[in-house]
Design a protein around this motif. Structure first.
Motif, PDB file in Angstrom:
ATOM      1  N   ARG A 150       0.828  -1.202   0.000  1.00 57.22           N
ATOM      2  CA  ARG A 150       0.000   0.000   0.000  1.00 57.22           C
ATOM      3  C   ARG A 150       0.860   1.248   0.000  1.00 57.22           C
ATOM      4  O   ARG A 150       1.996   1.235   0.463  1.00 57.22           O
ATOM      5  CB  ARG A 150      -0.901   0.031   1.237  1.00 57.22           C
ATOM      6  CG  ARG A 150      -1.929  -1.065   1.233  1.00 57.22           C
ATOM      7  CD  ARG A 150      -2.679  -1.162   2.555  1.00 57.22           C
ATOM      8  NE  ARG A 150      -3.631  -2.249   2.491  1.00 57.22           N
ATOM      9  CZ  ARG A 150      -4.941  -2.087   2.289  1.00 57.22           C
ATOM     10  NH1 ARG A 150      -5.441  -0.875   2.185  1.00 57.22           N
ATOM     11  NH2 ARG A 150      -5.735  -3.125   2.214  1.00 57.22           N
ATOM     12  N   ALA A 151       0.254   2.337  -0.486  1.00 55.56           N
ATOM     13  CA  ALA A 151       0.880   3.656  -0.421  1.00 55.56           C
ATOM     14  C   ALA A 151      -0.209   4.665  -0.095  1.00 55.56           C
ATOM     15  O   ALA A 151      -1.358   4.505  -0.502  1.00 55.56           O
ATOM     16  CB  ALA A 151       1.547   3.999  -1.742  1.00 55.56           C
ATOM     17  N   GLY A 152       0.160   5.695   0.662  1.00 58.09           N
ATOM     18  CA  GLY A 152      -0.821   6.687   1.074  1.00 58.09           C
ATOM     19  C   GLY A 152      -0.345   8.100   0.819  1.00 58.09           C
ATOM     20  O   GLY A 152       0.833   8.415   0.975  1.00 58.09           O
ATOM     21  N   PHE A 153      -1.306   8.941   0.418  1.00 59.61           N
ATOM     22  CA  PHE A 153      -1.037  10.352   0.126  1.00 59.61           C
ATOM     23  C   PHE A 153      -2.128  11.223   0.718  1.00 59.61           C
ATOM     24  O   PHE A 153      -3.230  10.769   0.977  1.00 59.61           O
ATOM     25  CB  PHE A 153      -0.980  10.584  -1.383  1.00 59.61           C
ATOM     26  CG  PHE A 153       0.194   9.940  -2.035  1.00 59.61           C
ATOM     27  CD1 PHE A 153       1.353  10.649  -2.268  1.00 59.61           C
ATOM     28  CD2 PHE A 153       0.148   8.614  -2.417  1.00 59.61           C
ATOM     29  CE1 PHE A 153       2.443  10.064  -2.865  1.00 59.61           C
ATOM     30  CE2 PHE A 153       1.234   8.004  -3.009  1.00 59.61           C
ATOM     31  CZ  PHE A 153       2.387   8.731  -3.239  1.00 59.61           C
ATOM     32  N   SER A 154      -1.769  12.496   0.873  1.00 63.96           N
ATOM     33  CA  SER A 154      -2.715  13.496   1.335  1.00 63.96           C
ATOM     34  C   SER A 154      -2.552  14.721   0.452  1.00 63.96           C
ATOM     35  O   SER A 154      -1.446  15.018  -0.007  1.00 63.96           O
ATOM     36  CB  SER A 154      -2.426  13.845   2.798  1.00 63.96           C
ATOM     37  OG  SER A 154      -3.408  14.708   3.306  1.00 63.96           O
ATOM     38  N   GLY A 155      -3.636  15.442   0.217  1.00 62.46           N
ATOM     39  CA  GLY A 155      -3.551  16.623  -0.634  1.00 62.46           C
ATOM     40  C   GLY A 155      -4.674  17.605  -0.369  1.00 62.46           C
ATOM     41  O   GLY A 155      -5.688  17.272   0.246  1.00 62.46           O
ATOM     42  N   THR A 156      -4.462  18.823  -0.850  1.00 56.13           N
ATOM     43  CA  THR A 156      -5.473  19.867  -0.695  1.00 56.13           C
ATOM     44  C   THR A 156      -5.583  20.687  -1.977  1.00 56.13           C
ATOM     45  O   THR A 156      -4.641  20.797  -2.757  1.00 56.13           O
ATOM     46  CB  THR A 156      -5.130  20.823   0.461  1.00 56.13           C
ATOM     47  OG1 THR A 156      -3.847  21.405   0.209  1.00 56.13           O
ATOM     48  CG2 THR A 156      -5.121  20.103   1.795  1.00 56.13           C
ATOM     49  N   THR A 157      -6.761  21.255  -2.168  1.00 59.90           N
ATOM     50  CA  THR A 157      -7.015  22.169  -3.265  1.00 59.90           C
ATOM     51  C   THR A 157      -8.234  22.999  -2.907  1.00 59.90           C
ATOM     52  O   THR A 157      -8.907  22.733  -1.907  1.00 59.90           O
ATOM     53  CB  THR A 157      -7.219  21.415  -4.597  1.00 59.90           C
ATOM     54  OG1 THR A 157      -7.204  22.348  -5.673  1.00 59.90           O
ATOM     55  CG2 THR A 157      -8.507  20.626  -4.595  1.00 59.90           C
TER      56      THR A 157
END
Length: 188
Positions: A150-157
Motif C-alpha cells: 500500500r501507499a498513502g497520500f494526502s492533498g489539498t485544493t
C-alpha cells in the motif's frame, strides 16, 4: 477549484520504488474526500463524499511520470444533516440528477523541493471542466498485514463555486470550497 483537485490528485500518488498501479482503497474506508466552505462568513460547513473510486500510477524514482484518476458520485454528499444534504443535491448546488459524477484526471505531476508534489489536471464538476492543481505529499508506503502493498497520500485544493456555474449566494466569504483528500492505494 485549484485546491479541490489538488486533494483529489493526492489520492492517486502512492507508490513503490518502480512505477506501479494502485487502486484507491474505498472498500476498507482507508480514503476520504472532505470539503469545507464558510457559512455566511460565521462558521465552517464541513462534509464529505461517501462514494468515490480511483486509480493511480506512481514511480518514486520518477514521480513526474505518475498519473491519477478519481471519480466522485455527487449524490453521496454528506454534511451530517439530511435536510441540508437534500438542498446540496438539488439544483442550487450539485444538481446531481444532471451531474451525477465529478472527475479529476491528472495531466502533470511536478515534484517540489520540499518533497511534496504539484498535481495538475482537469476537474469536471457540475458539467464544467477546468484545470486545477492539488498540492500533495506522500504519507508512507509498505507491505500490509494481508500480503499486499500500500501507499498513502494526502492533498489539498480549492475552487470557486462560480467557476463551475454554481452561483447560489451565501455571502462573499462563502464562495470558495476547500477540499482535502486522504488516499490509501493497494498496489495491483
Amino acid at each position: 477549484m485549484n485546491k479541490l483537485t489538488l486533494a483529489l490528485a493526492a489520492l492517486c500518488f502512492t507508490g513503490a520504488a518502480n512505477s506501479a498501479d494502485y487502486v484507491v482503497d474505498t472498500k476498507g474506508a482507508h480514503a476520504s474526500i472532505n470539503f469545507k466552505i464558510q457559512h455566511l462568513g460565521y462558521s465552517w460547513l464541513t462534509g464529505r463524499f461517501n462514494e468515490f473510486s480511483g486509480t493511480f500510477s506512481y514511480d518514486e524514482d520518477k514521480p513526474e511520470t505518475s498519473s491519477v484518476s478519481i471519480s466522485i458520485q455527487t449524490d453521496s454528499v454528506d454534511s451530517n444533516h439530511a435536510e441540508r444534504d437534500k438542498h446540496l443535491r438539488g439544483d442550487d448546488f450539485l444538481a446531481v440528477d444532471d451531474y451525477p459524477e465529478a472527475k479529476f484526471v491528472s495531466s502533470s505531476v511536478v515534484p517540489q523541493d520540499d518533497g511534496s508534489m504539484q498535481i495538475t489536471g482537469n476537474f469536471t464538476f457540475h458539467g464544467v471542466t477546468k484545470p486545477i492543481t492539488i498540492m500533495a505529499y506522500k504519507i508512507g508506503e509498505g507491505e500490509d498485514p494481508w500480503g499486499g502493498y500500500r501507499a498513502g497520500f494526502s492533498g489539498t485544493t480549492s475552487f470557486a463555486l462560480k467557476d463551475y456555474g454554481i452561483d447560489y449566494d451565501l455571502g462573499p466569504a462563502s464562495q470558495v470550497v476547500e477540499l482535502s483528500l486522504h488516499v490509501e492505494g493497494v498496489r495491483q
